[in-house]
Every structure is written in structure tokens, then in C-alpha cells.
Design a protein around this motif. Sequence first.
Motif, PDB file in Angstrom:
ATOM      1  N   ILE A  27       0.957  -1.232  -0.033  1.00 56.85           N
ATOM      2  CA  ILE A  27      -0.023  -0.073  -0.217  1.00 56.85           C
ATOM      3  C   ILE A  27       0.961   1.317   0.155  1.00 56.85           C
ATOM      4  O   ILE A  27       0.449   2.270  -0.777  1.00 56.85           O
ATOM      5  CB  ILE A  27      -0.912  -0.097   1.309  1.00 56.85           C
ATOM      6  CG1 ILE A  27      -2.017  -1.117   1.007  1.00 56.85           C
ATOM      7  CG2 ILE A  27      -1.716   1.492   1.370  1.00 56.85           C
ATOM      8  CD1 ILE A  27      -2.944  -1.361   2.245  1.00 56.85           C
ATOM      9  N   ILE A  45      -7.383   2.252   4.338  1.00 57.99           N
ATOM     10  CA  ILE A  45      -7.178   1.345   3.298  1.00 57.99           C
ATOM     11  C   ILE A  45      -7.199  -0.166   3.687  1.00 57.99           C
ATOM     12  O   ILE A  45      -7.555  -1.253   2.990  1.00 57.99           O
ATOM     13  CB  ILE A  45      -5.847   1.755   2.337  1.00 57.99           C
ATOM     14  CG1 ILE A  45      -6.317   3.146   1.774  1.00 57.99           C
ATOM     15  CG2 ILE A  45      -5.549   0.546   1.570  1.00 57.99           C
ATOM     16  CD1 ILE A  45      -4.977   3.703   1.007  1.00 57.99           C
ATOM     17  N   SER A  49      -9.808  -2.996   2.489  1.00 57.68           N
ATOM     18  CA  SER A  49      -9.327  -3.924   1.772  1.00 57.68           C
ATOM     19  C   SER A  49      -9.695  -5.398   2.576  1.00 57.68           C
ATOM     20  O   SER A  49     -10.322  -6.372   2.048  1.00 57.68           O
ATOM     21  CB  SER A  49      -7.739  -3.956   1.715  1.00 57.68           C
ATOM     22  OG  SER A  49      -7.394  -2.550   1.252  1.00 57.68           O
ATOM     23  N   ASP A  50      -9.186  -5.320   3.975  1.00 56.56           N
ATOM     24  CA  ASP A  50      -9.775  -6.541   4.874  1.00 56.56           C
ATOM     25  C   ASP A  50     -11.331  -6.657   4.583  1.00 56.56           C
ATOM     26  O   ASP A  50     -11.835  -7.982   4.388  1.00 56.56           O
ATOM     27  CB  ASP A  50      -9.453  -6.554   6.153  1.00 56.56           C
ATOM     28  CG  ASP A  50      -7.754  -7.115   6.187  1.00 56.56           C
ATOM     29  OD1 ASP A  50      -7.527  -7.994   5.589  1.00 56.56           O
ATOM     30  OD2 ASP A  50      -7.343  -6.789   7.445  1.00 56.56           O
ATOM     31  N   GLU A 123      -6.904 -10.747  -4.106  1.00 62.42           N
ATOM     32  CA  GLU A 123      -6.688  -9.914  -2.843  1.00 62.42           C
ATOM     33  C   GLU A 123      -6.099  -8.624  -3.590  1.00 62.42           C
ATOM     34  O   GLU A 123      -6.498  -7.551  -3.063  1.00 62.42           O
ATOM     35  CB  GLU A 123      -5.892 -10.532  -2.206  1.00 62.42           C
ATOM     36  CG  GLU A 123      -6.730 -11.981  -1.381  1.00 62.42           C
ATOM     37  CD  GLU A 123      -5.752 -12.288  -0.071  1.00 62.42           C
ATOM     38  OE1 GLU A 123      -6.334 -12.817   0.865  1.00 62.42           O
ATOM     39  OE2 GLU A 123      -4.585 -12.484  -0.139  1.00 62.42           O
ATOM     40  N   ILE A 126      -8.519  -6.113  -5.087  1.00 55.89           N
ATOM     41  CA  ILE A 126      -9.185  -5.312  -4.084  1.00 55.89           C
ATOM     42  C   ILE A 126      -8.600  -4.042  -3.540  1.00 55.89           C
ATOM     43  O   ILE A 126      -8.983  -3.181  -3.511  1.00 55.89           O
ATOM     44  CB  ILE A 126      -9.934  -6.500  -2.969  1.00 55.89           C
ATOM     45  CG1 ILE A 126     -10.923  -7.395  -3.574  1.00 55.89           C
ATOM     46  CG2 ILE A 126     -10.519  -5.715  -1.927  1.00 55.89           C
ATOM     47  CD1 ILE A 126     -11.138  -8.659  -2.810  1.00 55.89           C
ATOM     48  N   VAL A 127      -7.308  -4.630  -3.153  1.00 54.86           N
ATOM     49  CA  VAL A 127      -6.742  -3.598  -2.345  1.00 54.86           C
ATOM     50  C   VAL A 127      -6.454  -2.411  -3.437  1.00 54.86           C
ATOM     51  O   VAL A 127      -6.691  -1.134  -3.146  1.00 54.86           O
ATOM     52  CB  VAL A 127      -5.161  -3.980  -1.988  1.00 54.86           C
ATOM     53  CG1 VAL A 127      -4.186  -2.916  -1.388  1.00 54.86           C
ATOM     54  CG2 VAL A 127      -5.434  -5.109  -0.851  1.00 54.86           C
ATOM     55  N   VAL A 130      -9.515  -0.059  -3.746  1.00 56.25           N
ATOM     56  CA  VAL A 130      -9.556   0.874  -2.573  1.00 56.25           C
ATOM     57  C   VAL A 130      -8.436   1.846  -2.541  1.00 56.25           C
ATOM     58  O   VAL A 130      -8.909   3.212  -2.369  1.00 56.25           O
ATOM     59  CB  VAL A 130      -9.300  -0.188  -1.331  1.00 56.25           C
ATOM     60  CG1 VAL A 130      -9.406   0.737  -0.035  1.00 56.25           C
ATOM     61  CG2 VAL A 130     -10.207  -1.030  -1.025  1.00 56.25           C
TER      62      VAL A 130
END
Length: 189
Positions: A27, A45, A49-50, A123, A126-127, A130
Motif C-alpha cells: 500500500i 485502506i 481492503s480486509d 486480493e 481489491i486493495v 480501495v
Amino acid sequence: MNAASATGELLSFEFDAGKFRELVVYIALQSADDPTFGAIKLNKILYYSDFAAYRQLGQPVTGATYRKLSEGPAPLQFPAIRDALVSSGDAMIQERAYFTGTQKRVVIAEAREPDRELFRPGELDIVDSVIDFFNGKSAREVSDFSHREPGWILASDREVIPYETAWLSSEPIDQEVEELGLRLAGVNA
């Protein structure tokens, strides 16, 4: 992962410290050109994300525990991981004047890259979404946005925000949907 029990226990996920560390590195590197990136935005973030990964993939990226703080959700494990990154020389904290306060920015060492092998398919997508959503938004804007999250609203100060709240919406429902829900629940409307 522990499933919710018949006694009403909340879901809990095993925290992966190594993956969390690498996510912080990822990030911070992806946000290096965003002048509004600092600790508050990094915490949001991580949270989004989670929680988005939990909704979309069935489990969070890191399994971190998020608490309600005045500036919005923040991972309980972040300070220890940040300090370990700084101690190892993988990162430094850059402090600079920002509006009326001080921005604390995690800056990753030049040669350091995240270990992408730790992440499951989807994953980092998705991050990235965000990060893109919050790019250019100030810490105040990001914090205010997080204050509309049902999990943050429902939690008491410093209380854990359950992952299950990722399924709640802050959007009002129309009367027809409400009546259907009440019928399905066996409640007389």
C-alpha cells in the motif's frame, strides 16, 4: 477461521502478521505519489481492503482486528508491524506539516518490494481498487467517509468492529424491501 456459533459468537480470523507487513509495504509503495497519503489513510485502506475481501472472497486479506477510534477504524496490530518495518530498515516514518497538523507517512526503503506470493488471487485487485478510490482524498475526507460505516457507528469507542458488519449497509431501504424482510422474519408488519 472460526465460524459463528449457535451461541452468537462473532467470526474471528487468524491474523497473518507476515501478510499484514507485506500489505503495508504494498500500500505504501502504491501510494507513494499520493501527497494525501499518511497514517490515517493507510489505516482506512487496510480496513476497507480486509472488509471488502471478506465480502468478496469469504475471508479478509490479513485477519487484522479493527477497532473504533476517533479518526475511524484502525488495525490493532498496525503499530507493532510499523515499528518492526522501521526497526528492520524496510521503512521510515516521514513527518511533515499537513494543513493544521502533522502527517505521518510510511515510506518504504528504495530496494524493498512486497512479497506478492503471499496474496491469494483477487486480493491485490481489491486493495488496488480501495487505493484508487481514496487516491487524492484528504485524511479528513477518508476519516469522514469511514464514519458512515455501520460497523464504526455501532461500535463503542475502542471496541472491536466485527467483520460481520461488512454485510450491513448505511443506505436506507425502501418500504417494500422492509416489509418483505419483516415477513420473512415472521414479524407482523
